[in-house]
Design an enzyme around this catalytic site. Structure first.
Site, mmCIF file in Angstrom:
data_model
loop_
_atom_site.group_PDB
_atom_site.id
_atom_site.type_symbol
_atom_site.label_atom_id
_atom_site.label_comp_id
_atom_site.label_asym_id
_atom_site.label_seq_id
_atom_site.Cartn_x
_atom_site.Cartn_y
_atom_site.Cartn_z
ATOM 1 N N SER A 12 38.767 -40.302 -22.898
ATOM 2 C CA SER A 12 37.605 -39.521 -23.355
ATOM 3 C C SER A 12 37.983 -38.550 -24.471
ATOM 4 O O SER A 12 37.145 -37.778 -24.931
ATOM 5 C CB SER A 12 36.995 -38.751 -22.184
ATOM 6 O OG SER A 12 37.974 -37.936 -21.561
ATOM 7 N N ASN A 21 39.393 -32.258 -12.035
ATOM 8 C CA ASN A 21 37.997 -32.222 -11.594
ATOM 9 C C ASN A 21 37.395 -30.819 -11.688
ATOM 10 O O ASN A 21 36.269 -30.647 -12.153
ATOM 11 C CB ASN A 21 37.887 -32.760 -10.160
ATOM 12 C CG ASN A 21 38.334 -34.196 -10.071
ATOM 13 O OD1 ASN A 21 38.567 -34.845 -11.100
ATOM 14 N ND2 ASN A 21 38.479 -34.707 -8.856
ATOM 15 N N THR A 73 -10.463 -30.872 -29.388
ATOM 16 C CA THR A 73 -10.145 -31.575 -28.139
ATOM 17 C C THR A 73 -10.401 -33.043 -28.445
ATOM 18 O O THR A 73 -11.275 -33.369 -29.252
ATOM 19 C CB THR A 73 -11.033 -31.129 -26.955
ATOM 20 O OG1 THR A 73 -12.382 -31.483 -27.244
ATOM 21 C CG2 THR A 73 -10.957 -29.623 -26.702
ATOM 22 N N HIS A 74 -9.587 -33.918 -27.852
ATOM 23 C CA HIS A 74 -9.679 -35.359 -28.144
ATOM 24 C C HIS A 74 -9.552 -35.643 -29.635
ATOM 25 O O HIS A 74 -10.107 -36.611 -30.133
ATOM 26 C CB HIS A 74 -11.001 -35.963 -27.636
ATOM 27 C CG HIS A 74 -11.346 -35.597 -26.229
ATOM 28 N ND1 HIS A 74 -11.024 -36.359 -25.142
ATOM 29 C CD2 HIS A 74 -11.976 -34.497 -25.729
ATOM 30 C CE1 HIS A 74 -11.443 -35.774 -24.036
ATOM 31 N NE2 HIS A 74 -12.015 -34.629 -24.368
ATOM 32 N N SER A 124 9.056 -40.410 -52.569
ATOM 33 C CA SER A 124 9.165 -41.839 -52.278
ATOM 34 C C SER A 124 9.940 -42.516 -53.394
ATOM 35 O O SER A 124 9.890 -42.084 -54.543
ATOM 36 C CB SER A 124 7.761 -42.423 -52.172
ATOM 37 O OG SER A 124 7.772 -43.802 -52.466
ATOM 38 N N LYS A 184 3.920 -39.495 -53.969
ATOM 39 C CA LYS A 184 4.170 -39.112 -52.583
ATOM 40 C C LYS A 184 4.930 -37.794 -52.418
ATOM 41 O O LYS A 184 5.840 -37.474 -53.166
ATOM 42 C CB LYS A 184 4.951 -40.214 -51.854
ATOM 43 C CG LYS A 184 4.177 -41.463 -51.585
ATOM 44 C CD LYS A 184 2.931 -41.262 -50.727
ATOM 45 C CE LYS A 184 3.271 -41.001 -49.273
ATOM 46 N NZ LYS A 184 3.819 -42.194 -48.628
ATOM 47 N N ASN A 241 6.308 -36.307 -48.836
ATOM 48 C CA ASN A 241 6.318 -36.663 -47.417
ATOM 49 C C ASN A 241 6.903 -35.559 -46.516
ATOM 50 O O ASN A 241 7.843 -34.876 -46.908
ATOM 51 C CB ASN A 241 7.121 -37.945 -47.205
ATOM 52 C CG ASN A 241 6.480 -39.147 -47.877
ATOM 53 O OD1 ASN A 241 5.257 -39.219 -48.002
ATOM 54 N ND2 ASN A 241 7.300 -40.070 -48.338
ATOM 55 N N GLU A 292 8.778 -35.189 -39.388
ATOM 56 C CA GLU A 292 8.891 -36.521 -38.783
ATOM 57 C C GLU A 292 10.237 -36.711 -38.085
ATOM 58 O O GLU A 292 10.308 -37.283 -36.999
ATOM 59 C CB GLU A 292 8.708 -37.604 -39.844
ATOM 60 C CG GLU A 292 7.285 -37.673 -40.376
ATOM 61 C CD GLU A 292 7.190 -38.602 -41.568
ATOM 62 O OE1 GLU A 292 6.952 -39.796 -41.369
ATOM 63 O OE2 GLU A 292 7.374 -38.144 -42.717
ATOM 64 N N LYS A 315 29.411 -35.990 -21.008
ATOM 65 C CA LYS A 315 29.690 -35.118 -22.149
ATOM 66 C C LYS A 315 28.970 -35.502 -23.434
ATOM 67 O O LYS A 315 28.403 -34.647 -24.119
ATOM 68 C CB LYS A 315 31.205 -35.030 -22.380
ATOM 69 C CG LYS A 315 31.806 -33.943 -21.486
ATOM 70 C CD LYS A 315 33.299 -33.992 -21.406
ATOM 71 C CE LYS A 315 33.793 -35.065 -20.477
ATOM 72 N NZ LYS A 315 33.327 -34.945 -19.081
HETATM 73 N N1 ARG Z 1 38.023 -36.891 -18.523
HETATM 74 C C1 ARG Z 1 37.499 -36.648 -17.241
HETATM 75 C C2 ARG Z 1 36.005 -36.361 -17.357
HETATM 76 O O1 ARG Z 1 35.564 -36.117 -18.390
HETATM 77 C C3 ARG Z 1 38.170 -35.464 -16.627
HETATM 78 C C4 ARG Z 1 38.206 -35.491 -15.142
HETATM 79 C C5 ARG Z 1 39.041 -36.615 -14.704
HETATM 80 N N2 ARG Z 1 39.271 -36.559 -13.320
HETATM 81 C C6 ARG Z 1 39.768 -37.615 -12.670
HETATM 82 N N3 ARG Z 1 39.971 -37.491 -11.406
HETATM 83 N N4 ARG Z 1 40.047 -38.752 -13.259
HETATM 84 O O2 ARG Z 1 35.282 -36.421 -16.390
#
Ligand code: ARG
Length: 459
Positions: A22, A109, A154-155, A276, A282, A284, A289, A324
Site C-alpha cells: 500500500s 493495526n 416548485t417542479h 468551445s 460559447k 460554458n 459542471e 485509504k
Molecule cells: N497497510 C495496512 C493497511 O493499510 C496496515 C495494517 C496492516 N496490518 C496487518 N495486520 N497486515 O491497512
C-alpha cells in the site's frame, strides 16, 4: 528480507508483493505515522518499557527521517509494504538496535488506525474553513441583492416571488448544516486507538492516556477490538462530504441553468468560464459542471468504504487497506471543489432585470391575488378558485394578472378594487412575506445575521 520472514520458508511471490503493498498511496501518511511513533516511543520510555536513552534515540531518528522525507531524500520500497514498515525499516537502518524496540506493544493495526484518524482530524478543519469562506461569499451576494426579485420554483415551474438574497441564504443554511455535521464527526473521532495493539492491547504497562494526550486526542478509545476494527469516523466524514457535494451539485445545477440564455439570471465571470473549440459564441459553465460531476466521485468513495466494511468480522482485516484511497480521494475532491466554487459565485454578476422579466410572467403573484380576496373576507378555497379562473382568462388573452382591467377582475368577483394592483406588485408580494425565514428584506437580514454569527463564532 521481510520484517516477518522468520515464519516463512519461501519468498513472497512478486505478484503478491505488488498486490499487497500500500506504500504507493499510504506514503502520504508519513507525518501522522511518525507523530504516532514519536508518541509511542516516548511513552515506552516513560513507562520503563524501553530505556529512556533508547526512546530518545528513536525519537531523534524519527525526526531525521521526517526531515529527509520532506526534503525528498527517502526512497520508500514496495518490499516494505506500507508506510509503517517503511519508516520502521528506515529507522532501524539509521539508529540500529533501538529502532528494533519501537514496535514493542504495538501493531500495524493500531498504527494505521491512529494514522488515519490523525489525518482525518487534521483535514476536517481545513474543509470547514473552506465552507466558511463560501458562507462569506453567500452573505456578500445576499447583502447586495436584498431587493433583487426573482421567481422561486416548485417542479421547475415559476411558483412564488422571492429574492436572490433569500435564495443565497437557502444555500447558506445548507452549508451551515454541513459544517455542523463535520464538527460532529470531528468530536466523535477524537479518541486515540494507539495501544490497542493487534486487537487485545498488550501485557506491557503502556499508558494509553499518555499517548492519547501527546497526540492531541481527548482520550483513548474504550475497547481495543473496536479500536482496530472501526472506520466509522471515515464513513461519517464521507457521508458528511457526500451530503455537502450534493448541496454543491444542486447549486451548480442552478447556476448552469441561470447562466443559460433561457434564463440569463446570472453571468459567470470570464475567468471562471470556458470556451468551445468549435463554436465561437460559447461561454460554458465548466466549473459548475465539474463540481456537479465530481459529486459522483465522492459518493463513490462513500459507497466503496461502506461496502469494504460491510460484513467484516472483528478485528482488523486486510480489506481495510482499501479505505485509504477512498478517504484521500473524497477529501482531495472536496478541497479542490470548494475554493473554486466559492470564487465562481463570488465573481458572478447578477442580472436583476432578467430576473424581474421572468418574475413578471408565470403568475407568481397568483397566491397573493387569492390572499387579497381572503383579506376581503373570502375563504381561501373560494379565493383560490376565482384566481384560477382569472389565470385561465389571462392565458387566453395573453395577459398577466396585473395587466387585467378592473372590469375583468370584477366580472369574476365584486370584491376586487383598485387596490388589487398594489397587492399584485411583486415588491409588495415579497415584502409582505415578513414571516420568520421568509423572503422579505427584514426576514432575510435576520437570516444573514444568523449566518454571520455562525461564521464569526468559528473564525
Ligand atoms: N497497510 C495496512 C493497511 O493499510 C496496515 C495494517 C496492516 N496490518 C496487518 N495486520 N497486515 O491497512
Amino acid at each position: 528480507m521481510k520484517l516477518w520472514a522468520g515464519r516463512f520458508q519461501k519468498e513472497t511471490d512478486t505478484l503478491v508483493n505488488d498486490f499487497n503493498s500500500s506504500i504507493s498511496f499510504d506514503a502520504r501518511l508519513y507525518q501522522q505515522d511518525i507523530a504516532g511513533s514519536v508518541a509511542h516511543a516516548r511513552m515506552l520510555g516513560k513507562c520503563g518499557i524501553i530505556e529512556a536513552h533508547e526512546a530518545e534515540t528513536i525519537v531523534n531518528g524519527l525526526k531525521t527521517i521526517l526531515a529527509d522525507i520532506e526534503a525528498g531524500q527517502v526512497q520508500f520500497s514496495l518490499d516494505n509494504e506500507d508506510i509503517h514498515m517503511n519508516i520502521e525499516a528506515e529507522l532501524t537502518q539509521r539508529v540500529g538496535e533501538a529502532g528494533k524496540r519501537l514496535h514493542t506493544a504495538r501493531s500495524r493495526n493500531d498504527q494505521v488506525a491512529v494514522d488515519t484518524r490523525l489525518y482525518v482530524k487534521e483535514e476536517i478543519p481545513t474543509i470547514i474553513a473552506q465552507v466558511l469562506s463560501l458562507e462569506e461569499v453567500l452573505v456578500q451576494k445576499a447583502k447586495a441583492n436584498l431587493d433583487t426579485v426573482m421567481p422561486g420554483y416548485t417542479h421547475m415551474q415559476r411558483a412564488q416571488p422571492t429574492t436572490f438574497a433569500h435564495y443565497m441564504m437557502a444555500y447558506a443554511n445548507m452549508f451551515k448544516r454541513d459544517v455542523t455535521r463535520l464538527e460532529d464527526c470531528l468530536e466523535r473521532l477524537d479518541e486515540c486507538p494507539l495501544g490497542a495493539g493487534a486487537l487485545a492491547t498488550s501485557t506491557y504497562p503502556v499508558d494509553r492516556f499518555e499517548t492519547a494526550a501527546a497526540l492531541g486526542f481527548k482520550q483513548p478509545t474504550d475497547n481495543s477490538m473496536d479500536s482496530v476494527s472501526d472506520r466509522d469516523y471515515a464513513i461519517e466524514l464521507l457521508s458528511a462530504l457526500s451530503i455537502m457535494m450534493m448541496h454543491l451539485s444542486r447549486f451548480s445545477e442552478e447556476i448552469i441553468l441561470w447562466c443559460s440564455w433561457e434564463f440569463k439570471y446570472v453571468d459567470l465571470d470570464d475567468a471562471y468560464s470556458t470556451g468551445s473549440s468549435i463554436m465561437p459564441q460559447k461561454k460554458n459553465p465548466d466549473v459548475a459542471e465539474l463540481v456537479r460531476g465530481k459529486t459522483g466521485r465522492v459518493y463513490g468513495s462513500l459507497i466503496t468504504l461502506l461496502t469494504v466494511m460491510k460484513s467484516l468480522p472483528l478485528a482488523y482485516n486486510k480489506d481495510m487497506q482499501e479505505d485509504k484511497e477512498a478517504i484521500f480521494d473524497a477529501i482531495d475532491t472536496v478541497e479542490l471543489c470548494l475554493p473554486v466554487f466559492a470564487a465562481m459565485v463570488d465573481t458572478l454578476t447578477v442580472r436583476p432585470r432578467d430576473m424581474a422579466r421572468a418574475a413578471a410572467g408565470g403568475f407568481i403573484n397568483a397566491t397573493d391575488c387569492a390572499d387579497y380576496l381572503v383579506k376581503k373576507g373570502l375563504p381561501f378555497r373560494e379565493a383560490y378558485m376565482i384566481v384560477g379562473r382569472l389565470v385561465n382568462l389571462c392565458i387566453k388573452t395573453g395577459d398577466t394578472l396585473d395587466t387585467l382591467t378592473l372590469r375583468d377582475f370584477r366580472a369574476i368577483s365584486g370584491l376586487f378594487d383598485t387596490d388589487v394592483y398594489q397587492a399584485l406588485a411583486l415588491k409588495t408580494c415579497v415584502n409582505g412575506r415578513k414571516v420568520y425565514g421568509g423572503p422579505a428584506r427584514e426576514s432575510v437580514e435576520k437570516q444573514i445575521t444568523l449566518i454571520e454569527e455562525f461564521v464569526e463564532a468559528r473564525r
